[in-house]
Design a protein around this motif. Structure first.
Motif, mmCIF file in Angstrom:
data_model
loop_
_atom_site.group_PDB
_atom_site.id
_atom_site.type_symbol
_atom_site.label_atom_id
_atom_site.label_comp_id
_atom_site.label_asym_id
_atom_site.label_seq_id
_atom_site.Cartn_x
_atom_site.Cartn_y
_atom_site.Cartn_z
ATOM 1 N N LEU A 50 31.488 27.345 35.831
ATOM 2 C CA LEU A 50 31.732 28.780 35.706
ATOM 3 C C LEU A 50 32.765 29.134 34.640
ATOM 4 O O LEU A 50 32.747 30.217 34.087
ATOM 5 C CB LEU A 50 32.185 29.419 37.036
ATOM 6 C CG LEU A 50 31.224 29.369 38.202
ATOM 7 C CD1 LEU A 50 31.873 30.004 39.427
ATOM 8 C CD2 LEU A 50 29.921 30.082 37.879
ATOM 9 N N VAL A 51 33.661 28.225 34.348
ATOM 10 C CA VAL A 51 34.764 28.495 33.417
ATOM 11 C C VAL A 51 34.446 27.989 32.022
ATOM 12 O O VAL A 51 34.789 28.609 31.025
ATOM 13 C CB VAL A 51 36.068 27.839 33.937
ATOM 14 C CG1 VAL A 51 37.188 27.976 32.943
ATOM 15 C CG2 VAL A 51 36.458 28.434 35.277
ATOM 16 N N ALA A 105 40.790 32.074 35.618
ATOM 17 C CA ALA A 105 39.483 31.989 34.960
ATOM 18 C C ALA A 105 38.347 32.160 35.967
ATOM 19 O O ALA A 105 37.351 32.835 35.674
ATOM 20 C CB ALA A 105 39.357 30.653 34.229
ATOM 21 N N LEU A 106 38.479 31.563 37.159
ATOM 22 C CA LEU A 106 37.451 31.715 38.191
ATOM 23 C C LEU A 106 37.389 33.154 38.707
ATOM 24 O O LEU A 106 36.317 33.666 39.003
ATOM 25 C CB LEU A 106 37.718 30.754 39.354
ATOM 26 C CG LEU A 106 37.384 29.288 39.103
ATOM 27 C CD1 LEU A 106 37.908 28.414 40.227
ATOM 28 C CD2 LEU A 106 35.889 29.101 38.925
ATOM 29 N N ARG A 107 38.542 33.800 38.808
ATOM 30 C CA ARG A 107 38.604 35.184 39.290
ATOM 31 C C ARG A 107 37.738 36.097 38.418
ATOM 32 O O ARG A 107 37.092 37.008 38.898
ATOM 33 C CB ARG A 107 40.062 35.659 39.288
ATOM 34 C CG ARG A 107 40.297 36.966 40.000
ATOM 35 C CD ARG A 107 41.784 37.305 40.095
ATOM 36 N NE ARG A 107 42.486 36.325 40.918
ATOM 37 C CZ ARG A 107 43.450 35.505 40.469
ATOM 38 N NH1 ARG A 107 43.838 35.554 39.219
ATOM 39 N NH2 ARG A 107 44.027 34.648 41.271
ATOM 40 N N ARG A 108 37.695 35.832 37.114
ATOM 41 C CA ARG A 108 36.906 36.654 36.188
ATOM 42 C C ARG A 108 35.407 36.469 36.398
ATOM 43 O O ARG A 108 34.630 37.325 36.001
ATOM 44 C CB ARG A 108 37.264 36.318 34.744
ATOM 45 C CG ARG A 108 38.600 36.919 34.317
ATOM 46 C CD ARG A 108 38.885 36.665 32.867
ATOM 47 N NE ARG A 108 39.908 35.613 32.830
ATOM 48 C CZ ARG A 108 39.926 34.599 32.017
ATOM 49 N NH1 ARG A 108 38.990 34.442 31.130
ATOM 50 N NH2 ARG A 108 40.890 33.707 32.067
ATOM 51 N N HIS A 109 35.004 35.339 37.006
ATOM 52 C CA HIS A 109 33.583 35.041 37.185
ATOM 53 C C HIS A 109 33.103 35.252 38.613
ATOM 54 O O HIS A 109 31.952 34.981 38.921
ATOM 55 C CB HIS A 109 33.303 33.594 36.773
ATOM 56 C CG HIS A 109 33.478 33.370 35.315
ATOM 57 N ND1 HIS A 109 34.704 33.099 34.761
ATOM 58 C CD2 HIS A 109 32.596 33.396 34.295
ATOM 59 C CE1 HIS A 109 34.563 32.950 33.455
ATOM 60 N NE2 HIS A 109 33.307 33.114 33.152
ATOM 61 N N MET A 110 33.968 35.723 39.487
ATOM 62 C CA MET A 110 33.600 35.898 40.885
ATOM 63 C C MET A 110 33.641 37.371 41.256
ATOM 64 O O MET A 110 34.069 38.216 40.466
ATOM 65 C CB MET A 110 34.563 35.094 41.772
ATOM 66 C CG MET A 110 34.526 33.602 41.467
ATOM 67 S SD MET A 110 35.778 32.684 42.338
ATOM 68 C CE MET A 110 35.021 32.566 43.931
#
Length: 194
Positions: free
Chosen positions: A69-70, A90-95
């Motif tokens: 995801l990152v 970085a994960l927060r932006r994709h979740m």
């Protein structure tokens, strides 16, 4: 009144403990360079409640990791907590917006810690210890001195570290001189025995 006395006693207790730990803090502190991840290090990334994202990763020679995801992310030069925060962001932006990923990074294998010992030792070359070592330990790992070694003027260089070369008198250290310390070696240190 009782609450006030209890609070004062608690504060004084905390101050005593802080002073006790602060007094010996210099002995136990590890230089910042040893806290940093480096190329070749193996890390474990755990994402709480998302086991499909939890995995072991080896930091590439370029200092980056590839993560789901990152994509590619810089890891070398960061501490494990710093990388945890970077991955979480970085994960927060994709979740989904309401999800806050909790990421924990831990070091599994320290493979970036390399020391080089040259000159008048029995086995000169690269050392790859599994944990931080001191200069005397590095000399032992290199097989000790040859018959021609000058034990009073050993040098430690590191072109990446922000410090002057270290001069070490092995004889004074072994004799127990008060001002002689066995320095902890940093990644990339080169020990020269003439």
């Amino acid at each position: 009144m009782y609450l006030r006395q209890t609070l004062v006693v608690a504060i004084l207790g905390c101050l005593v403990l802080c002073a006790a730990f602060g007094a010996r803090g210099g002995e136990d502190q590890v230089p910042g360079a040893l806290d940093r991840l480096g190329p070749g290090d193996s890390i474990q990334v755990i994402v709480w409640r998302l086991p499909e994202l939890s995995q072991r990763v080896v930091i590439s020679p370029t200092g980056k990791i590839q993560y789901p995801l990152v994509g590619e992310i810089q890891a070398a030069g960061l501490t494990a907590p710093e990388l945890s925060a970077k991955l979480a962001e970085a994960l927060r932006r994709h979740m989904l917006q309401d999800e806050e990923p909790e990421v924990t990074v831990s070091l599994e294998a320290l493979n970036s810690y390399r020391i080089y010992v040259m000159g008048e030792v029995m086995s000169p070359g690269e050392l790859a210890p599994r944990s931080a070592i001191t200069l005397v330990q590095a000399l032992a790992m290199a097989g000790g001195f040859t018959a021609y070694a000058k034990r009073k003027d050993i040098l430690v260089y590191n072109r990446k570290a922000d410090r002057a070369p270290i001069r070490f008198d092995y004889k004074a250290f072994i004799d127990g001189a008060e001002d002689s310390e066995d320095p902890l070696l940093l990644p990339g240190d080169t020990v020269i025995v003439r």
